[in-house]
Motif scaffolding. Structure first.
Motif, PDB file in Angstrom:
ATOM      1  N   SER A  68      -5.747  19.674  35.960  1.00  0.00           N
ATOM      2  CA  SER A  68      -5.788  19.887  34.494  1.00  0.00           C
ATOM      3  C   SER A  68      -4.727  19.060  33.903  1.00  0.00           C
ATOM      4  CB  SER A  68      -5.565  21.377  33.936  1.00  0.00           C
ATOM      5  OG  SER A  68      -4.297  21.876  34.409  1.00  0.00           O
ATOM      6  N   PHE A  69      -3.466  18.977  34.425  1.00  0.00           N
ATOM      7  CA  PHE A  69      -2.283  18.296  34.213  1.00  0.00           C
ATOM      8  C   PHE A  69      -2.518  16.775  34.137  1.00  0.00           C
ATOM      9  CE2 PHE A  69       1.724  15.832  35.002  1.00  0.00           C
ATOM     10  CZ  PHE A  69       2.265  15.675  33.636  1.00  0.00           C
ATOM     11  N   GLY A  70      -3.211  16.343  35.263  1.00  0.00           N
ATOM     12  CA  GLY A  70      -3.764  14.744  35.399  1.00  0.00           C
ATOM     13  C   GLY A  70      -4.854  14.346  34.446  1.00  0.00           C
ATOM     14  N   LEU A  71      -5.574  15.387  34.261  1.00  0.00           N
ATOM     15  CA  LEU A  71      -6.912  14.926  33.193  1.00  0.00           C
ATOM     16  C   LEU A  71      -6.028  14.942  31.798  1.00  0.00           C
ATOM     17  CD1 LEU A  71      -9.823  14.488  32.902  1.00  0.00           C
ATOM     18  CD2 LEU A  71     -10.227  16.909  32.713  1.00  0.00           C
ATOM     19  N   SER A  72      -5.136  15.715  31.538  1.00  0.00           N
ATOM     20  CA  SER A  72      -4.650  15.868  30.255  1.00  0.00           C
ATOM     21  C   SER A  72      -3.805  14.539  30.096  1.00  0.00           C
ATOM     22  CB  SER A  72      -3.416  16.767  30.223  1.00  0.00           C
ATOM     23  OG  SER A  72      -4.212  18.353  30.392  1.00  0.00           O
ATOM     24  N   VAL A  73      -3.048  14.111  31.152  1.00  0.00           N
ATOM     25  CA  VAL A  73      -2.353  12.802  31.151  1.00  0.00           C
ATOM     26  C   VAL A  73      -3.291  11.660  30.427  1.00  0.00           C
ATOM     27  CG1 VAL A  73      -0.847  10.949  32.523  1.00  0.00           C
ATOM     28  CG2 VAL A  73      -0.787  13.535  32.499  1.00  0.00           C
ATOM     29  N   ILE A  74      -4.541  11.553  31.227  1.00  0.00           N
ATOM     30  CA  ILE A  74      -5.493  10.524  31.036  1.00  0.00           C
ATOM     31  C   ILE A  74      -5.622  10.794  29.666  1.00  0.00           C
ATOM     32  CG2 ILE A  74      -7.714   9.775  31.403  1.00  0.00           C
ATOM     33  CD1 ILE A  74      -7.259  10.614  34.385  1.00  0.00           C
ATOM     34  N   ILE A  75      -6.252  11.979  29.100  1.00  0.00           N
ATOM     35  CA  ILE A  75      -6.585  11.951  27.453  1.00  0.00           C
ATOM     36  C   ILE A  75      -5.381  11.556  26.435  1.00  0.00           C
ATOM     37  CG2 ILE A  75      -7.016  13.966  25.830  1.00  0.00           C
ATOM     38  CD1 ILE A  75      -8.363  15.491  28.078  1.00  0.00           C
ATOM     39  N   VAL A  76      -4.164  11.883  26.980  1.00  0.00           N
ATOM     40  CA  VAL A  76      -3.108  11.471  25.921  1.00  0.00           C
ATOM     41  C   VAL A  76      -2.812   9.849  26.217  1.00  0.00           C
ATOM     42  CG1 VAL A  76      -0.611  11.477  25.720  1.00  0.00           C
ATOM     43  CG2 VAL A  76      -1.915  13.921  26.174  1.00  0.00           C
ATOM     44  N   LEU A  77      -3.156   9.421  27.236  1.00  0.00           N
ATOM     45  CA  LEU A  77      -2.864   7.926  27.324  1.00  0.00           C
ATOM     46  C   LEU A  77      -4.113   7.495  26.607  1.00  0.00           C
ATOM     47  CD1 LEU A  77      -1.766   7.297  31.072  1.00  0.00           C
ATOM     48  CD2 LEU A  77      -0.442   7.159  29.001  1.00  0.00           C
ATOM     49  N   SER A  78      -5.103   7.998  26.595  1.00  0.00           N
ATOM     50  CA  SER A  78      -6.436   7.615  25.923  1.00  0.00           C
ATOM     51  C   SER A  78      -6.414   7.426  24.539  1.00  0.00           C
ATOM     52  CB  SER A  78      -7.671   7.995  26.338  1.00  0.00           C
ATOM     53  OG  SER A  78      -7.859   8.110  27.845  1.00  0.00           O
ATOM     54  N   SER A  79      -5.673   8.341  24.181  1.00  0.00           N
ATOM     55  CA  SER A  79      -5.253   8.354  22.552  1.00  0.00           C
ATOM     56  C   SER A  79      -4.234   7.357  22.094  1.00  0.00           C
ATOM     57  CB  SER A  79      -4.949   9.764  22.010  1.00  0.00           C
ATOM     58  OG  SER A  79      -3.540   9.945  22.661  1.00  0.00           O
ATOM     59  N   GLY A  80      -3.606   6.592  22.886  1.00  0.00           N
ATOM     60  CA  GLY A  80      -2.704   5.511  22.578  1.00  0.00           C
ATOM     61  C   GLY A  80      -1.159   5.871  22.738  1.00  0.00           C
ATOM     62  N   MET A  81      -1.047   7.271  23.130  1.00  0.00           N
ATOM     63  CA  MET A  81       0.455   7.626  23.065  1.00  0.00           C
ATOM     64  C   MET A  81       0.978   7.050  24.140  1.00  0.00           C
ATOM     65  SD  MET A  81       0.751   9.807  20.590  1.00  0.00           S
ATOM     66  CE  MET A  81       0.006  10.502  19.316  1.00  0.00           C
ATOM     67  N   GLY A  82       2.658   6.928  24.227  1.00  0.00           N
ATOM     68  CA  GLY A  82       3.138   6.535  24.905  1.00  0.00           C
ATOM     69  C   GLY A  82       3.662   7.413  26.139  1.00  0.00           C
ATOM     70  N   LEU A  83       4.922   6.793  26.912  1.00  0.00           N
ATOM     71  CA  LEU A  83       5.368   7.752  28.008  1.00  0.00           C
ATOM     72  C   LEU A  83       5.983   8.845  27.614  1.00  0.00           C
ATOM     73  CD1 LEU A  83       5.676   7.811  31.114  1.00  0.00           C
ATOM     74  CD2 LEU A  83       7.817   6.366  31.011  1.00  0.00           C
ATOM     75  N   GLN A  84       6.678   8.626  26.399  1.00  0.00           N
ATOM     76  CA  GLN A  84       7.474   9.811  25.847  1.00  0.00           C
ATOM     77  C   GLN A  84       6.668  11.224  25.661  1.00  0.00           C
ATOM     78  OE1 GLN A  84       9.292   8.745  22.099  1.00  0.00           O
ATOM     79  NE2 GLN A  84      10.260  10.999  21.829  1.00  0.00           N
ATOM     80  N   MET A  85       5.513  11.115  25.105  1.00  0.00           N
ATOM     81  CA  MET A  85       4.698  11.853  24.991  1.00  0.00           C
ATOM     82  C   MET A  85       4.112  12.559  26.411  1.00  0.00           C
ATOM     83  SD  MET A  85       3.969  13.343  22.179  1.00  0.00           S
ATOM     84  CE  MET A  85       3.971  12.866  20.329  1.00  0.00           C
ATOM     85  N   ILE A  86       3.848  11.878  27.152  1.00  0.00           N
ATOM     86  CA  ILE A  86       3.716  12.243  28.740  1.00  0.00           C
ATOM     87  C   ILE A  86       4.868  13.262  29.196  1.00  0.00           C
ATOM     88  CG2 ILE A  86       3.106  11.641  31.065  1.00  0.00           C
ATOM     89  CD1 ILE A  86       0.862  10.975  28.916  1.00  0.00           C
ATOM     90  N   LEU A  87       6.136  12.901  28.926  1.00  0.00           N
ATOM     91  CA  LEU A  87       7.152  13.611  29.247  1.00  0.00           C
ATOM     92  C   LEU A  87       7.299  14.848  28.499  1.00  0.00           C
ATOM     93  CD1 LEU A  87       9.728  10.852  29.669  1.00  0.00           C
ATOM     94  CD2 LEU A  87       8.602  11.798  31.466  1.00  0.00           C
ATOM     95  N   VAL A  88       6.884  14.863  27.267  1.00  0.00           N
ATOM     96  CA  VAL A  88       6.788  15.968  26.352  1.00  0.00           C
ATOM     97  C   VAL A  88       6.004  17.045  26.964  1.00  0.00           C
ATOM     98  CG1 VAL A  88       6.618  17.181  24.338  1.00  0.00           C
ATOM     99  CG2 VAL A  88       8.128  14.835  24.394  1.00  0.00           C
ATOM    100  N   MET A  89       4.648  16.523  27.496  1.00  0.00           N
ATOM    101  CA  MET A  89       3.742  17.430  27.892  1.00  0.00           C
ATOM    102  C   MET A  89       3.903  17.819  29.374  1.00  0.00           C
ATOM    103  SD  MET A  89      -0.358  16.418  28.168  1.00  0.00           S
ATOM    104  CE  MET A  89      -0.173  15.107  29.536  1.00  0.00           C
ATOM    105  N   ALA A  90       4.665  17.145  30.154  1.00  0.00           N
ATOM    106  CA  ALA A  90       5.123  17.321  31.464  1.00  0.00           C
ATOM    107  C   ALA A  90       6.166  18.945  31.286  1.00  0.00           C
ATOM    108  CB  ALA A  90       5.699  16.403  32.172  1.00  0.00           C
ATOM    109  N   LEU A  91       6.830  18.545  30.453  1.00  0.00           N
ATOM    110  CA  LEU A  91       7.880  19.724  30.006  1.00  0.00           C
ATOM    111  C   LEU A  91       7.271  21.032  29.662  1.00  0.00           C
ATOM    112  CD1 LEU A  91      10.955  17.632  28.398  1.00  0.00           C
ATOM    113  CD2 LEU A  91      10.858  18.561  30.540  1.00  0.00           C
ATOM    114  N   ILE A  92       6.239  20.936  28.809  1.00  0.00           N
ATOM    115  CA  ILE A  92       5.361  21.813  28.391  1.00  0.00           C
ATOM    116  C   ILE A  92       4.761  22.717  29.488  1.00  0.00           C
ATOM    117  CG2 ILE A  92       3.442  22.653  26.857  1.00  0.00           C
ATOM    118  CD1 ILE A  92       4.475  20.672  24.872  1.00  0.00           C
ATOM    119  N   TYR A  93       4.000  21.841  30.266  1.00  0.00           N
ATOM    120  CA  TYR A  93       3.291  22.350  31.563  1.00  0.00           C
ATOM    121  C   TYR A  93       4.422  23.144  32.581  1.00  0.00           C
ATOM    122  CZ  TYR A  93      -1.477  20.749  30.978  1.00  0.00           C
ATOM    123  OH  TYR A  93      -2.800  20.530  30.682  1.00  0.00           O
ATOM    124  N   PHE A  94       5.612  22.401  32.662  1.00  0.00           N
ATOM    125  CA  PHE A  94       6.437  23.040  33.562  1.00  0.00           C
ATOM    126  C   PHE A  94       6.965  24.400  32.768  1.00  0.00           C
ATOM    127  CE2 PHE A  94      10.923  23.708  34.882  1.00  0.00           C
ATOM    128  CZ  PHE A  94      10.898  23.791  36.121  1.00  0.00           C
TER     129      PHE A  94
END
Length: 379
Positions: free
Chosen positions: A290-316
């Protein structure tokens, strides 16, 4: 005994010959009926006939399921729901009549389902539609982003970046198609109005009489009733507790993930929360999928690495809450199962049972180990 064996062989051969000659007009139920009619007098005398009856009944059930699957699926779903909700009905029955308790449960579930279909599902479909369009618009940007951050890997020579980017592009195209098919699948699902009506009705009656049905089923095994009851108790303790617990645990994890992503302003938070709920049903590897698929979805929306890190912290953070608080209290520990053994069983069961093998891998593994361990102890 030799005379009986010779008679069995002779009758069996004659039945096979008759079945071959009249095969154009004989259906499996007629063949099974003829078999049961001829061999029923020997059922109590021969272990061979008992096993033959079991095999014939098994294949007859498989044939009936294949022919009547479209009709039987709603009733199987209703029986499964009644099984899952029985502890809730038993708890409420202590304070009110069983029928009233079941009615309250069904009204609550139907109300929640109606609210989901009217409020949640349209928003999810809207987010899915936006995601499909966004992937198409940002595909080149996504590939450029990947190429930029993987230049170091390319220089190392460990990975063929061009082939990897081609695979990602192909995956994006496939993802778009799959999401479109999923959207079509939702539309087709809503057309099954009969199932949407019949399942709650059948669930109500099965849940109301679930204890009576269970007592009746146990009474069919006169000589082995205690063994059957003990086996069911163990099955219910493993399968029932695990399935009910994992469903509740995954639901809470999905809601917490959605709330965290929504507060952080990450797009498609509701869709990602539902994905997290579904994949969290798969033990050990589901959260990473689910996290891997979420990363792809966020990247597909044009968001950068910062949002990926925020999402990773939320998942953690959500996973820490689940591991320390939710899972031990809701699901508990599956005694006698090792993570590596469960992972192997997940791969094997997914090969034969598909996605159901992933979702039900842990309780099936526990039940298999229980029967194997019991056989080894009695051997």
């Amino acid at each position: 005994m030799e005379k009986n064996n010779a008679l069995f062989l002779a009758v069996t051969g004659a039945l096979i010959l008759l079945a071959f000659v009249f095969s154009p007009v004989l259906a499996p139920p007629l063949l099974a009926l003829a078999f049961f009619y001829f061999f029923y007098p020997f059922l109590s005398e021969s272990a061979f006939v008992k096993r033959a009856f079991s095999v014939a009944a098994f294949f007859l059930v498989l044939w009936l399921w294949r022919e009547l699957k479209g009709i039987l699926v709603p009733f199987v779903i209703a029986l499964f729901l009644a099984y899952l909700l029985d502890p809730v009905a038993d708890f409420l029955e202590k304070k009110m009549k069983r029928a009233v308790a079941v009615l309250i449960i069904m009204v609550f579930i139907v109300g929640i389902s109606a609210l989901a279909f009217l409020v949640v599902v349209p928003k999810v479909i809207d987010q899915m539609t936006q995601l499909v369009n966004t992937i198409g618009k940002n595909q080149d940007q996504i590939l450029s982003f990947a190429k930029k951050y993987w230049q170091a890997v390319e220089k190392s020579g460990l990975v063929d970046t061009q082939a990897l980017l081609a695979s990602i592009k192909e995956f994006m195209n496939d993802l778009t198609k799959q999401i479109s098919l999923l959207f079509t699948g939702f539309s087709a699902l809503f057309k099954q109005l009969f199932n949407l009506v019949i399942i709650p009705v059948v669930t109500f009656y099965l849940l109301r009489d679930f204890d009576k049905i269970r007592v009746w089923a146990f009474s069919r095994f006169e000589k082995r009733q205690e063994k059957v009851q003990a086996g069911y108790s163990h099955f219910n303790r493993i399968f029932g507790r695990y399935v009910r617990g994992v469903l509740l645990d995954s639901l809470i994890v999905g809601i917490l993930t959605f709330l965290g992503l929504f507060i952080a302003g990450i797009p498609y938070a509701l869709f990602i929360g539902i994905i997290t709920f579904i994949f969290n049903l798969i033990p050990y590897v589901g959260i990473w999928l689910s996290f891997g698929l979420s990363v792809i979805i966020v990247l597909s929306s044009g968001m950068g690495l910062q949002m990926i890190l925020v999402m990773a912290l939320i998942y953690f953070a959500v996973q820490m809450i689940e591991s320390i608080v939710l899972y031990p209290r809701i699901v508990g520990k599956m005694v006698g199962l090792y993570p590596v053994a469960v992972m192997v069983m997940l791969l094997i069961l997914s090969r034969f049972l598909g996605i159901f093998g992933l979702f039900l891998g842990v309780p099936i593994s526990a039940l298999l180990w229980y029967f194997i361990d019991r056989k080894l102890k009695t051997a």
